[in-house]
Write an enzyme that holds these catalytic residues in place. Structure first.
Site, mmCIF file in Angstrom:
data_model
loop_
_atom_site.group_PDB
_atom_site.id
_atom_site.type_symbol
_atom_site.label_atom_id
_atom_site.label_comp_id
_atom_site.label_asym_id
_atom_site.label_seq_id
_atom_site.Cartn_x
_atom_site.Cartn_y
_atom_site.Cartn_z
ATOM 1 N N SER A 141 3.368 -2.458 10.269
ATOM 2 C CA SER A 141 4.835 -2.374 10.369
ATOM 3 C C SER A 141 5.274 -3.939 10.057
ATOM 4 O O SER A 141 6.685 -4.359 10.699
ATOM 5 C CB SER A 141 5.215 -1.967 11.954
ATOM 6 N N ASN B 199 0.877 -1.033 -0.114
ATOM 7 C CA ASN B 199 -0.221 0.003 -0.017
ATOM 8 C C ASN B 199 0.964 1.267 -0.046
ATOM 9 O O ASN B 199 1.475 1.509 1.070
ATOM 10 C CB ASN B 199 -0.947 0.055 1.242
ATOM 11 N N TRP B 200 0.850 1.927 -1.114
ATOM 12 C CA TRP B 200 1.641 2.919 -1.253
ATOM 13 C C TRP B 200 1.243 4.221 -0.347
ATOM 14 O O TRP B 200 2.151 5.318 -0.625
ATOM 15 C CB TRP B 200 2.031 3.219 -2.748
ATOM 16 N N LYS B 201 0.189 4.229 -0.230
ATOM 17 C CA LYS B 201 -0.491 5.495 0.203
ATOM 18 C C LYS B 201 -0.355 6.698 -0.475
ATOM 19 O O LYS B 201 -0.344 6.614 -1.809
ATOM 20 C CB LYS B 201 -0.266 5.583 1.679
ATOM 21 N N GLU C 223 -5.401 -5.400 10.649
ATOM 22 C CA GLU C 223 -4.210 -4.302 10.888
ATOM 23 C C GLU C 223 -4.662 -3.547 12.075
ATOM 24 O O GLU C 223 -5.462 -2.578 12.086
ATOM 25 C CB GLU C 223 -4.285 -3.416 9.708
ATOM 26 N N HIS D 272 -9.395 1.137 4.893
ATOM 27 C CA HIS D 272 -8.099 1.219 5.601
ATOM 28 C C HIS D 272 -8.403 2.202 6.659
ATOM 29 O O HIS D 272 -9.193 2.926 6.657
ATOM 30 C CB HIS D 272 -7.065 1.709 4.607
ATOM 31 N N GLY E 224 2.437 2.119 10.615
ATOM 32 C CA GLY E 224 3.399 3.061 10.436
ATOM 33 C C GLY E 224 4.210 3.430 11.883
ATOM 34 O O GLY E 224 4.548 4.535 11.872
ATOM 35 N N GLY F 65 2.734 -1.329 4.265
ATOM 36 C CA GLY F 65 2.847 0.292 3.838
ATOM 37 C C GLY F 65 4.419 0.722 3.605
ATOM 38 O O GLY F 65 4.975 0.566 2.743
ATOM 39 N N GLY F 66 5.078 1.241 4.696
ATOM 40 C CA GLY F 66 6.320 1.692 4.662
ATOM 41 C C GLY F 66 7.378 0.981 3.774
ATOM 42 O O GLY F 66 8.172 1.455 2.826
ATOM 43 N N GLU G 76 -7.029 4.453 7.889
ATOM 44 C CA GLU G 76 -6.592 5.891 7.518
ATOM 45 C C GLU G 76 -7.982 6.581 6.946
ATOM 46 O O GLU G 76 -8.280 7.644 7.093
ATOM 47 C CB GLU G 76 -5.177 6.167 6.623
HETATM 48 P P1 PGA Z 1 2.973 -0.064 7.598
HETATM 49 O O1 PGA Z 1 1.436 0.297 7.055
HETATM 50 O O2 PGA Z 1 3.580 -1.183 7.023
HETATM 51 O O3 PGA Z 1 3.627 1.335 7.061
HETATM 52 O O4 PGA Z 1 2.727 0.043 9.063
HETATM 53 C C1 PGA Z 1 0.565 -0.670 6.957
HETATM 54 C C2 PGA Z 1 -0.749 -0.331 6.297
HETATM 55 O O5 PGA Z 1 -1.364 0.781 6.761
HETATM 56 O O6 PGA Z 1 -1.286 -1.157 5.519
#
Ligand code: PGA
Length: 249
Positions: A211, A10-12, A166, A94, A172, A232-233, A96
């Protein structure tokens, strides 16, 4: 039936079109069939990234989809346009989106309907906040989110459903859930799916997200109910994401 492991990035709100294309080109060279792999760029990069990934083992997904197909809905993108851009997957609900953009279980349900109608593969995200976990509400939150998302669907309609567990406190933050915490939540989610959908629950993939890094991926992916990861990251770096994909193989 064994469940094919599925790693999605997920590149956000990250990466330019050029950087996204370069990253997927790099991934396309190292990803082999056997593990399902997808990247989810911004809506602007969907088409060029999907073009760059064509013919490779890397699929492409969107980070959200509106429930209407077209019309006067300024700023939205529909499932049919996502499909038209060459994508196969859509992330829904998600944390967010829930936290900053007013997403609810009811709107996730509406989006899911539109996504499935286009034959796209939904990745529905669920997970508790730290406050909810500490307040003993983990199971109640997961039950509300899972049942809210799939309300009104038959098992037959949900054959491609992917759920990403998640925990919000692990996203994050660098704080990963322990393997035991992750497995326990996944087993609970699978139990919820079994209660609603019967035997289909055993063939649906459940991803862990929060993470995930090269150094914790193998242990997480080794758990009986963890069938992949939503990253994500670490999905923004070719070496890290490739290492996570390799850990799934
Ligand atoms: P993260 O994000 O790996 O940076 O914790 C995961 C996500 O939000 O899907």
């Amino acid at each position: 039936m064994p469940r094919t492991k599925f790693i999605a990035g997920n590149w956000k709100l990250n990466l330019t079109v050029e950087d996204g294309v370069a990253l997927v080109q790099g991934l396309a060279k190292v990803v082999k069939p056997g593990v399902e792999v997808a990247v989810c760029p911004t809506a602007l990069a969907l088409y060029p990234v999907a073009q760059a990934a064509k013919g490779s083992a890397v699929g492409v997904g969107a980070q959200n989809a509106y429930w209407e197909e077209k019309g006067a809905f300024t700023g939205e993108i529909s499932a049919s346009l996502i499909k038209n851009a060459g994508a196969k997957y859509v992330i829904l609900g998600h944390s967010e989106r829930r936290q900053y953009f007013g997403e609810t279980d009811a709107t996730v349900n509406k989006r899911l309907k539109a996504v499935l109608a286009q034959g796209l593969v939904p990745i529905v995200c669920v997970g508790e906040t730290l406050q909810e976990r500490q307040g003993g509400q983990l199971q109640a939150v997961l039950k509300r989110q899972v049942e809210g998302a799939i309300a009104g669907f038959t098992p037959d309609q949900l054959k491609t459903l992917v759920i990403a567990y998640e925990p919000v406190w692990a996203i994050g933050t660098g704080v990963v859930a322990t393997t035991a915490q992750a497995q326990e939540a996944h087993a609970f989610v699978r139990g919820l799916l079994r209660a609603s959908l019967g035997g289909l629950a055993d063939s649906l993939r459940l991803q862990y997200g929060g993470s995930v890094k090269p150094d914790n991926a193998k242990e997480l992916l080794g758990q009986p109910d963890i069938d992949g990861a939503l990253v994500g990251g670490a999905a923004l770096k070719l070496a890290d994401f490739s290492a996570i994909v390799a850990a799934a193989g």
